[in-house]
Design an enzyme around this catalytic site. Structure first.
Site, PDB file in Angstrom:
ATOM      1  N   TYR A  72     -38.833 -26.112   1.806  1.00 10.19           N
ATOM      2  CA  TYR A  72     -37.567 -26.108   1.065  1.00 10.19           C
ATOM      3  C   TYR A  72     -36.751 -24.851   1.394  1.00 10.19           C
ATOM      4  CZ  TYR A  72     -34.255 -26.998  -2.687  1.00 10.19           C
ATOM      5  OH  TYR A  72     -33.106 -27.264  -3.402  1.00 10.19           O
ATOM      6  N   PHE A 124      -8.272 -33.932  12.496  1.00 10.73           N
ATOM      7  CA  PHE A 124      -9.025 -35.181  12.407  1.00 10.73           C
ATOM      8  C   PHE A 124      -8.883 -35.748  10.990  1.00 10.73           C
ATOM      9  CE2 PHE A 124     -12.957 -37.638  11.740  1.00 10.73           C
ATOM     10  CZ  PHE A 124     -12.691 -38.624  12.667  1.00 10.73           C
ATOM     11  N   ASP A 125      -9.130 -37.061  10.833  1.00 15.48           N
ATOM     12  CA  ASP A 125      -8.810 -37.693   9.550  1.00 15.48           C
ATOM     13  C   ASP A 125      -9.603 -37.144   8.367  1.00 15.48           C
ATOM     14  OD1 ASP A 125     -10.940 -38.972  10.708  1.00 15.48           O
ATOM     15  OD2 ASP A 125     -10.476 -40.943   9.924  1.00 15.48           O
ATOM     16  N   ASP A 215     -12.465 -26.652  14.821  1.00 17.14           N
ATOM     17  CA  ASP A 215     -13.190 -27.874  14.507  1.00 17.14           C
ATOM     18  C   ASP A 215     -13.845 -28.269  15.825  1.00 17.14           C
ATOM     19  OD1 ASP A 215     -14.072 -30.409  14.140  1.00 17.14           O
ATOM     20  OD2 ASP A 215     -12.222 -31.191  13.260  1.00 17.14           O
ATOM     21  N   ALA A 217     -16.419 -30.200  17.066  1.00 24.16           N
ATOM     22  CA  ALA A 217     -17.311 -31.349  17.280  1.00 24.16           C
ATOM     23  C   ALA A 217     -17.587 -31.578  18.773  1.00 24.16           C
ATOM     24  CB  ALA A 217     -16.694 -32.595  16.658  1.00 24.16           C
ATOM     25  N   LYS A 258     -21.774 -35.207  17.551  1.00 23.40           N
ATOM     26  CA  LYS A 258     -21.101 -35.421  18.838  1.00 23.40           C
ATOM     27  C   LYS A 258     -21.815 -34.591  19.913  1.00 23.40           C
ATOM     28  CE  LYS A 258     -17.787 -36.731  15.800  1.00 23.40           C
ATOM     29  NZ  LYS A 258     -17.977 -36.657  14.352  1.00 23.40           N
ATOM     30  N   HIS A 450      -8.823 -46.832   5.748  1.00 21.98           N
ATOM     31  CA  HIS A 450      -9.204 -47.685   6.877  1.00 21.98           C
ATOM     32  C   HIS A 450     -10.653 -48.145   6.833  1.00 21.98           C
ATOM     33  CE1 HIS A 450      -9.963 -43.525   7.917  1.00 21.98           C
ATOM     34  NE2 HIS A 450     -10.834 -43.918   8.810  1.00 21.98           N
TER      35      HIS A 450
HETATM   36  N1  F0G Z   1     -13.833 -33.313  13.303  1.00 20.90           N
HETATM   37  C1  F0G Z   1     -13.669 -34.125  14.348  1.00 20.90           C
HETATM   38  C2  F0G Z   1     -12.824 -33.686  15.505  1.00 20.90           C
HETATM   39  C3  F0G Z   1     -14.283 -35.372  14.367  1.00 20.90           C
HETATM   40  O1  F0G Z   1     -14.094 -36.169  15.406  1.00 20.90           O
HETATM   41  C4  F0G Z   1     -15.079 -35.747  13.261  1.00 20.90           C
HETATM   42  C5  F0G Z   1     -15.729 -37.042  13.218  1.00 20.90           C
HETATM   43  C6  F0G Z   1     -15.228 -34.862  12.193  1.00 20.90           C
HETATM   44  C7  F0G Z   1     -14.586 -33.647  12.245  1.00 20.90           C
HETATM   45  C8  F0G Z   1     -16.052 -35.195  10.990  1.00 20.90           C
HETATM   46  O2  F0G Z   1     -17.397 -35.203  11.296  1.00 20.90           O
HETATM   47  O3  F0G Z   1     -18.154 -37.564  10.957  1.00 20.90           O
HETATM   48  O4  F0G Z   1     -19.761 -35.675  11.090  1.00 20.90           O
HETATM   49  O5  F0G Z   1     -18.338 -35.931   9.116  1.00 20.90           O
HETATM   50  N2  F0G Z   1     -15.447 -37.943  13.997  1.00 20.90           N
HETATM   51  C9  F0G Z   1     -16.076 -39.239  14.095  1.00 20.90           C
HETATM   52  C10 F0G Z   1     -15.329 -40.033  15.109  1.00 20.90           C
HETATM   53  C11 F0G Z   1     -16.306 -39.946  12.812  1.00 20.90           C
HETATM   54  O6  F0G Z   1     -15.603 -41.237  15.214  1.00 20.90           O
HETATM   55  O7  F0G Z   1     -14.493 -39.474  15.828  1.00 20.90           O
HETATM   56  P1  F0G Z   1     -18.461 -36.143  10.573  1.00 20.90           P
END
Ligand code: F0G
Length: 463
Positions: A72, A124-125, A215, A217, A258, A450
């Site tokens: 833990y 990102f969304d 960000d 990823a 990613k 979406h």
């Molecule tokens: N930032 C970027 C640039 C992303 O592409 C994503 C996720 C996230 C943050 C959020 O990360 O999904 O681990 O919570 N992108 C996925 C996609 C969902 O399909 O592009 P997460």
């Protein structure tokens, strides 16, 4: 004769795929209320919904799972992850989280207050969702050229430094908790940000006393493009480039699903010890104790290994060549997409593909449904559905681009699969004069609609 390019791995384990008929798919997508997220995965032949958490782990990553320490507190796995983040990215402090958006939640719970402004390059969304949920503004300062899908420039993900400077001049620094640089720029087409731009943005941030958040990823894919396209970096290793990139930022969030090639995991990392401490409470109440956050020990191990493999040139060359291979096939078939091919995905220009569908009827979603019906391929809409409604007026937002993203999971499909994807798109293009209507919304959530939206064919008269 030059030897052709081949993958830098061979396949040790396989997962069967099921084919289906057009009639079955027409029925299934109707049952799914024309939302591709509602489809059972068994009803999909080639799944390009996302490259997130869908890659194939290596034999070393699977071995690491067995070595996970599930204590833990103070787990060995936490320290393995810490070491990888320190060695590869140069960050001293971090908090593990179950995925990227959870890392955003920890950070933004700490630093954002109502009315704040967070400029960036096409947030990102989930990032935009977290910002707008806190009644702050995600201000897009991406270069204008990113909106021209046919323009071939090497770093289409860049921030427009002039636009950013305007924003930094206009608002007091207390109102700008961070500038968010997304590398690569997913929303604009998986397009990279140049080292020059990263440096320029960092200098601006320093000048105005605002922290720069990456960000990150797809940080390794971004580094690959810097190596291939930016002068002065051709002889550097990916890891050297990554180190330099991260020397120009203060905070990073990462969805490790990613470029660290794990099925689940993420983290937020800090240069500043104080900010790390301020964020700890939100890690504990939302994710878990500081040394595991939202992750199992075994997953932290796989992440540490994946971060190392993901930042190796051979892996990246194989991966990005596969995306480029799809791009080249689409060129041959005259299928329009965001050029040049991105790092993780091809973004098909839906307005050009389906010129007869009115924009109010969700063009990219319509293309996604047609591609599924054509060959059981699942992509994802990056258009008006994803853009949500304006938080103030509640009107639909219609972005200039309507894209269908075909994200390619890492080390998962072969180029034969890619051939099927290209041929299916060509078939849809060939019958585009018969596709004149799209879809209308039957039900939706107020934010991030979406994922769960329900649609109906527009031609049924439900305008
Ligand atoms: N930032 C970027 C640039 C992303 O592409 C994503 C996720 C996230 C943050 C959020 O990360 O999904 O681990 O919570 N992108 C996925 C996609 C969902 O399909 O592009 P997460």
């Amino acid at each position: 004769m030059n030897l052709p390019f081949a993958e830098s791995y061979r396949i040790k384990m396989i997962e069967p795929l099921r084919k289906s008929t057009r009639e079955e798919r027409e029925r299934w997508i109707k049952e799914a209320k024309y939302n591709l997220f509602n489809l059972k995965s068994d009803r999909i032949f080639i799944d390009l919904l996302t490259d997130s958490g869908t890659g194939a782990m290596s034999e070393k990553q699977w071995s690491e799972l067995m070595l996970g320490d599930e204590s833990y507190a103070g787990a060995r796995s936490y320290y393995k992850m810490k070491e990888a983040i320190k060695n590869i990215l140069g960050f001293e402090y971090f908090l593990p989280a179950h995925q990227g958006r959870a890392a955003e939640n920890i950070l933004y719970s700490t630093i954002i207050k109502e009315g704040d402004i967070l400029p960036g390059n096409s947030h990102f969304d989930t990032t935009k969702g977290h910002i707008e949920f806190r009644k702050a503004v995600a201000l897009d300062c991406t270069i204008d050229e990113a909106a021209d899908t046919q323009l071939e420039i090497p770093f289409k993900g860049n921030i427009d430094a002039n636009k950013l400077e305007e924003v930094l001049k206009k608002y007091p620094k207390e109102q700008i908790p961070a500038v968010v640089l997304t590398i690569t720029n997913n929303t604009a087409g998986g397009q990279p940000v140049s080292m020059e731009n990263i440096k320029e943005v960092y200098q601006l941030c320093q000048k105005f006393g605002v922290p720069l958040q990456f960000d990150a990823a797809r940080l390794a894919e971004n580094a690959y493009f810097i190596k291939i396209r930016e002068k002065g970096y051709e002889n550097k290793t990916i890891k050297e480039i990554v180190k330099e990139m991260f020397s120009y930022c203060d905070i990073m969030t990462m969805s490790a699903k990613k470029d660290a090639i794990v099925n689940m995991g993420g983290f937020v990392a800090f240069k500043d010890e104080n900010l790390w401490k301020r964020c700890q409470m939100y890690c504990i109440i939302n994710e878990g104790f500081l040394t595991y956050g939202g992750m199992s020990g075994r997953d932290m191990n796989a992440l540490a290994q994946g971060l190392d493999e993901g930042t190796e040139f051979d892996h990246l060359e194989t991966r990005i060549n596969q995306v480029a291979y799809l791009g080249a096939k689409l060129d041959e078939y005259k299928v329009p997409y965001q050029r040049p091919a991105g790092g993780h995905a091809i973004f098909v220009d839906a307005k050009k593909m389906l010129p007869n569908v009115p924009k109010e009827e969700f063009v990219a979603q319509t293309l996604g449904i047609e591609l599924y019906i054509e060959a059981g391929i699942r992509g994802v809409e990056i258009g008006a559905l994803l853009a949500d409604r304006d938080p103030i007026t509640r009107e639909n937002r219609f972005p200039s681009l309507e894209l269908l993203r075909l994200a390619i999971p890492r080390r998962t499909y072969t180029n034969n699969h890619i051939d099927v994807v290209a041929a299916a798109l060509k078939n849809v293009l060939d019958r585009n004069n018969t596709i004149t209507r799209g879809y209308v919304i039957k039900s939706e959530f107020p934010i991030m609609r979406h994922f769960t939206i329900e649609l109906e064919k527009a031609e049924l008269g439900n305008q």
